[in-house]
Structure formats: C-alpha cells, structure tokens
Scaffold this active site. Structure first.
Site, PDB file in Angstrom:
ATOM      1  N   CYS A  74      54.184  12.719  27.168  1.00 52.42           N
ATOM      2  CA  CYS A  74      54.981  11.536  26.838  1.00 52.42           C
ATOM      3  C   CYS A  74      55.454  10.860  28.122  1.00 52.42           C
ATOM      4  O   CYS A  74      55.677  11.517  29.136  1.00 52.42           O
ATOM      5  CB  CYS A  74      56.212  11.923  26.031  1.00 52.42           C
ATOM      6  SG  CYS A  74      55.869  12.465  24.370  1.00 52.42           S
ATOM      7  N   GLU A  77      57.139   3.530  28.567  1.00 53.93           N
ATOM      8  CA  GLU A  77      56.330   2.318  28.719  1.00 53.93           C
ATOM      9  C   GLU A  77      57.006   1.396  29.747  1.00 53.93           C
ATOM     10  O   GLU A  77      58.228   1.416  29.900  1.00 53.93           O
ATOM     11  CB  GLU A  77      56.229   1.609  27.357  1.00 53.93           C
ATOM     12  CG  GLU A  77      55.336   0.420  27.313  1.00 53.93           C
ATOM     13  CD  GLU A  77      53.858   0.760  27.434  1.00 53.93           C
ATOM     14  OE1 GLU A  77      53.111  -0.094  27.937  1.00 53.93           O
ATOM     15  OE2 GLU A  77      53.451   1.866  27.047  1.00 53.93           O
ATOM     16  N   ARG A 115      47.392  -6.156  19.314  1.00 56.07           N
ATOM     17  CA  ARG A 115      45.955  -6.389  19.483  1.00 56.07           C
ATOM     18  C   ARG A 115      45.335  -6.886  18.185  1.00 56.07           C
ATOM     19  O   ARG A 115      44.538  -6.195  17.549  1.00 56.07           O
ATOM     20  CB  ARG A 115      45.264  -5.094  19.923  1.00 56.07           C
ATOM     21  CG  ARG A 115      45.582  -4.614  21.320  1.00 56.07           C
ATOM     22  CD  ARG A 115      45.163  -5.577  22.426  1.00 56.07           C
ATOM     23  NE  ARG A 115      43.762  -5.936  22.411  1.00 56.07           N
ATOM     24  CZ  ARG A 115      42.797  -5.323  23.094  1.00 56.07           C
ATOM     25  NH1 ARG A 115      43.100  -4.304  23.864  1.00 56.07           N
ATOM     26  NH2 ARG A 115      41.553  -5.734  23.018  1.00 56.07           N
TER      27      ARG A 115
END
Length: 121
Positions: A74, A77, A115
């Site tokens: 982990c 971001e 996306r």
C-alpha cells in the site's frame, strides 16, 4: 509476459469496513474478468488518496483464498489538486499470454470517471 491490470474504486467515508469491502469487491472483479490466479501474480500495488487512513486496503487482498503469498504493498497516491477524493487504486502485475488490448481494467463507483476510455459497459 507481465501485464498490468488496473482497477480503482471509491468509498464514501474513511471507515475500515468500507475501505476493506470496496477493495475486496474491486479486486475480485479484476480477478474474475481477467482470469487471474494467484500463482501467476508478480505483485499488487494499492494506492489511496491522502484522506483514507482507516485501514490498509491490502489486508482484504491477502485474505482472498490463495493470495496470502502474493506480495502486496500500500502507498499514498500523489495529492494532485482537483483529483478524485476517497479513491483506492489497484495495479495487479500478472504473468499472462493475454494481449494488452484484451486486458479488462475495472473501475467502480466514482472511479469510473478516471478512465472512461477503458470502460467496457
């Protein structure tokens, strides 16, 4: 060939149960849609946005049957202004003969905005 399988999901709150549940649902969907077996997985990287710190999402992946030996990591971001909040992103690197154009990248909830070009719906 090692290929990357991308996925992302969002949560509504910074709560352990929601983080773990949404991550598990996402990863199971990634596994199912791409016929992934743990023995072929090189590694899994999971990133979370800065406000998510109630749990390590990797825990839900390690609890999947057969996934306890798969390396999972982990990380946080990059905190880009205006980016999607409450987001969990997953990258599974897997040994496969599947063509890159045939990999199914999976996006759930608000992460579908990330996306739209890869959405198969």
């Amino acid at each position: 060939m090692i290929r990357g399988v991308r996925g992302a999901t969002t949560v509504t709150t910074n709560e352990k149960s929601e983080i773990l549940n949404n991550t598990a649902v996402l990863v199971k969907d990634m596994i199912d849609k791409n016929n992934i077996i743990p023995e072929n997985v090189a590694s899994v990287f999971v990133s979370v946005t800065a406000e998510l710190n109630a749990a390590f999402p990797a825990k839900s992946i390690r609890e999947l049957e057969g996934w306890n030996y798969v390396p999972v990591m982990c990380m946080q971001e990059i905190d880009v202004p205006g980016s999607l909040d409450n987001c969990i992103r997953v990258m599974i690197t897997v040994n496969t003969t599947t063509k890159q154009s045939e990999i199914q990248h999976i996006y759930h909830h608000e992460a579908k905005k990330l996306r739209p070009d890869l959405m198969n719906e």
